[in-house]
Enzyme design. Structure first.
Site, PDB file in Angstrom:
ATOM      1  N   THR A 112      54.475  54.319  15.756  1.00 53.12           N
ATOM      2  CA  THR A 112      54.463  55.639  15.124  1.00 53.12           C
ATOM      3  C   THR A 112      55.907  56.098  15.026  1.00 53.12           C
ATOM      4  OG1 THR A 112      52.356  56.169  16.172  1.00 53.12           O
ATOM      5  CG2 THR A 112      53.636  58.009  15.287  1.00 53.12           C
ATOM      6  N   LYS A 167      49.351  59.511   9.522  1.00 55.05           N
ATOM      7  CA  LYS A 167      49.268  59.590  10.987  1.00 55.05           C
ATOM      8  C   LYS A 167      49.777  60.947  11.487  1.00 55.05           C
ATOM      9  CE  LYS A 167      49.651  58.213  15.396  1.00 55.05           C
ATOM     10  NZ  LYS A 167      48.648  57.720  16.289  1.00 55.05           N
ATOM     11  N   LYS A 189      55.497  63.890  20.862  1.00 53.92           N
ATOM     12  CA  LYS A 189      56.260  62.999  19.972  1.00 53.92           C
ATOM     13  C   LYS A 189      55.769  63.128  18.530  1.00 53.92           C
ATOM     14  CE  LYS A 189      56.824  58.253  18.622  1.00 53.92           C
ATOM     15  NZ  LYS A 189      56.518  56.851  18.776  1.00 53.92           N
TER      16      LYS A 189
HETATM   17  P1  NAD Z   1      55.494  51.356  25.323  1.00 50.22           P
HETATM   18  O1  NAD Z   1      56.726  52.105  25.697  1.00 50.22           O
HETATM   19  O2  NAD Z   1      54.490  51.041  26.381  1.00 50.22           O
HETATM   20  O3  NAD Z   1      55.888  49.960  24.600  1.00 50.22           O
HETATM   21  C1  NAD Z   1      57.018  49.778  23.794  1.00 50.22           C
HETATM   22  C2  NAD Z   1      57.601  48.421  24.147  1.00 50.22           C
HETATM   23  O4  NAD Z   1      58.709  48.152  23.271  1.00 50.22           O
HETATM   24  C3  NAD Z   1      58.151  48.358  25.574  1.00 50.22           C
HETATM   25  O5  NAD Z   1      57.551  47.275  26.279  1.00 50.22           O
HETATM   26  C4  NAD Z   1      59.654  48.129  25.382  1.00 50.22           C
HETATM   27  O6  NAD Z   1      60.246  47.336  26.385  1.00 50.22           O
HETATM   28  C5  NAD Z   1      59.685  47.461  24.032  1.00 50.22           C
HETATM   29  N1  NAD Z   1      60.984  47.580  23.357  1.00 50.22           N
HETATM   30  C6  NAD Z   1      61.730  48.697  23.171  1.00 50.22           C
HETATM   31  N2  NAD Z   1      62.846  48.412  22.502  1.00 50.22           N
HETATM   32  C7  NAD Z   1      62.830  47.083  22.250  1.00 50.22           C
HETATM   33  C8  NAD Z   1      63.707  46.194  21.584  1.00 50.22           C
HETATM   34  N3  NAD Z   1      64.845  46.622  21.020  1.00 50.22           N
HETATM   35  N4  NAD Z   1      63.371  44.896  21.512  1.00 50.22           N
HETATM   36  C9  NAD Z   1      62.224  44.432  22.082  1.00 50.22           C
HETATM   37  N5  NAD Z   1      61.335  45.233  22.730  1.00 50.22           N
HETATM   38  C10 NAD Z   1      61.646  46.539  22.802  1.00 50.22           C
HETATM   39  O7  NAD Z   1      54.815  52.207  24.151  1.00 50.22           O
HETATM   40  P2  NAD Z   1      53.284  52.113  23.638  1.00 50.22           P
HETATM   41  O8  NAD Z   1      52.460  53.119  24.343  1.00 50.22           O
HETATM   42  O9  NAD Z   1      52.887  50.687  23.594  1.00 50.22           O
HETATM   43  O10 NAD Z   1      53.467  52.678  22.141  1.00 50.22           O
HETATM   44  C11 NAD Z   1      54.037  51.887  21.113  1.00 50.22           C
HETATM   45  C12 NAD Z   1      53.957  52.664  19.816  1.00 50.22           C
HETATM   46  O11 NAD Z   1      52.588  52.975  19.545  1.00 50.22           O
HETATM   47  C13 NAD Z   1      54.700  54.008  19.853  1.00 50.22           C
HETATM   48  O12 NAD Z   1      55.327  54.202  18.617  1.00 50.22           O
HETATM   49  C14 NAD Z   1      53.587  55.016  20.086  1.00 50.22           C
HETATM   50  O13 NAD Z   1      53.888  56.290  19.580  1.00 50.22           O
HETATM   51  C15 NAD Z   1      52.427  54.371  19.341  1.00 50.22           C
HETATM   52  N6  NAD Z   1      51.097  54.764  19.826  1.00 50.22           N
HETATM   53  C16 NAD Z   1      50.828  54.739  21.166  1.00 50.22           C
HETATM   54  C17 NAD Z   1      49.546  55.106  21.593  1.00 50.22           C
HETATM   55  C18 NAD Z   1      49.207  55.100  23.072  1.00 50.22           C
HETATM   56  O14 NAD Z   1      48.126  55.610  23.423  1.00 50.22           O
HETATM   57  N7  NAD Z   1      50.038  54.541  23.935  1.00 50.22           N
HETATM   58  C19 NAD Z   1      48.574  55.495  20.662  1.00 50.22           C
HETATM   59  C20 NAD Z   1      48.870  55.457  19.306  1.00 50.22           C
HETATM   60  C21 NAD Z   1      50.152  55.092  18.897  1.00 50.22           C
END
Ligand code: NAD
Length: 297
Positions: A93, A168, A243
């Site tokens: 997102t 979204k 966010k």
């Molecule tokens: P998270 O922080 O658990 O996962 C993100 C991952 O990206 C981490 O493991 C991090 O180490 C990795 N990362 C960051 N920078 C990096 C890079 N340069 N190279 C390689 N890896 C890198 O976040 P999440 O909860 O998995 O959410 C991911 C996305 O999904 C976000 O944009 C969030 O807004 C969206 N989202 C999350 C949810 C939820 O319930 N968690 C629901 C809908 C949407």
């Protein structure tokens, strides 16, 4: 079966990548955090030594990352390494402007590109029942549909590049506003001495009907099981709602759209997070409301 690059093995990305492996795809992935790589490797995901290596032999590359600047920096690593015809599917997102820039970059290199943010949270990612809101060219969408279908239960093609992110943040702005509204209605009812279950029975079958009440009621013991019944453990954390609301306000600033309730909801969830509740479910808004004085609103 396809070869799929995957970048970002966090709360959402890891279960999504596991589902791709479970469906028989070969997944080559990277995350900057070592513990995520170890867990992924144990689940049959091939671990690469950096982001660009995930792209080398990929038919598709999925990215699931925290924000727009990170997604753009990862695109700068993977786009030059991908073979022509590869489709990059960004499921993060992020802000609409960054998303449009990812499409521009991918197109310059002859790659397909989709923005495909999700709804459904970690539960949906694990169960493979996410809803995808997709922006991008029709050809890339049709090609990617079987891959999206492994990770999700519903896919809506919303329009050209950036349309998925637009859908979204509009949806989640409405959700933030409606959850505060639901909390206000139940908090007022309590002050009036009105039974909470009686109010649920009325609203859920009347014109106040909405997801925030009918499916995800913020009052414990009322309506279907929801985070309220589990001390507001997420679910969908307040910090993630903030966010998305901030992204909605960024988009409103960029386009000149008037979103006064969206702005109020953003200020409300900013306070919620500042008060230390960012890791609680966003429906915990009702608890914050109950601690507020009328003259401090
Ligand atoms: P998270 O922080 O658990 O996962 C993100 C991952 O990206 C981490 O493991 C991090 O180490 C990795 N990362 C960051 N920078 C990096 C890079 N340069 N190279 C390689 N890896 C890198 O976040 P999440 O909860 O998995 O959410 C991911 C996305 O999904 C976000 O944009 C969030 O807004 C969206 N989202 C999350 C949810 C939820 O319930 N968690 C629901 C809908 C949407």
């Amino acid at each position: 079966m396809s070869t799929i690059g995957f970048v970002g093995l966090g709360n959402m990305g890891l279960p999504m990548a596991k589902n791709l492996v479970g469906a028989g795809h070969s997944v080559n992935a990277f995350d900057q955090v070592e513990s995520a790589r170890i867990e992924a490797n144990a689940a049959g995901i091939n671990i690469c030594s950096n982001n660009s290596q995930t792209a080398r032999e990929a038919d598709f590359i999925v990215t699931m990352l925290p924000n727009g600047p990170i997604v753009l920096s990862v695109f700068e690593e993977i786009v030059p390494a991908a073979q022509s015809g590869t489709v990059i599917i960004d499921c993060s997102t992020i802000d609409v402007s960054s998303s449009k820039n990812t499409h521009k970059l991918a197109t310059e290199y002859g790659l397909g590109c989709l923005d495909a943010p999700v709804s459904g949270g970690v539960g949906g990612a694990t169960a493979g029942t996410l809803t995808f809101m997709v922006g991008g060219e029709n050809e890339a969408f049709e090609k990617s549909k079987p891959v999206l279908d492994v990770m999700g239960g519903k896919t809506v093609h919303c329009g050209s590049g950036g349309a998925g992110q637009s859908a979204k943040i509009c949806n989640n702005m409405l959700l933030g506003i409606s959850m505060i509204g639901a909390g206000e209605a139940f908090a007022l009812a309590e002050k009036l001495g009105l039974d909470q279950k009686a109010l649920f029975d009325v609203i859920s079958t009347s014109s106040g009907f909405c997801w925030s009440v009918n499916t995800y009621c913020p009052v414990p013991g009322v309506g279907p099981q929801s985070p309220a019944d589990n001390d507001y453990q997420p679910g969908f954390a307040g910090a993630l709602m903030l966010k998305d609301l901030l992204l909605s306000q960024q988009a409103a600033d960029e386009t000149g759209a008037a979103t006064p309730m969206g702005q109020k909801a953003t200020e409300f969830y900013q306070q919620f997070v500042d008060d230390g509740f960012g890791d609680k479910d966003f429906s915990g808004a009702i608890k914050a409301l109950k601690t507020m004085e009328r003259n401090s609103q």
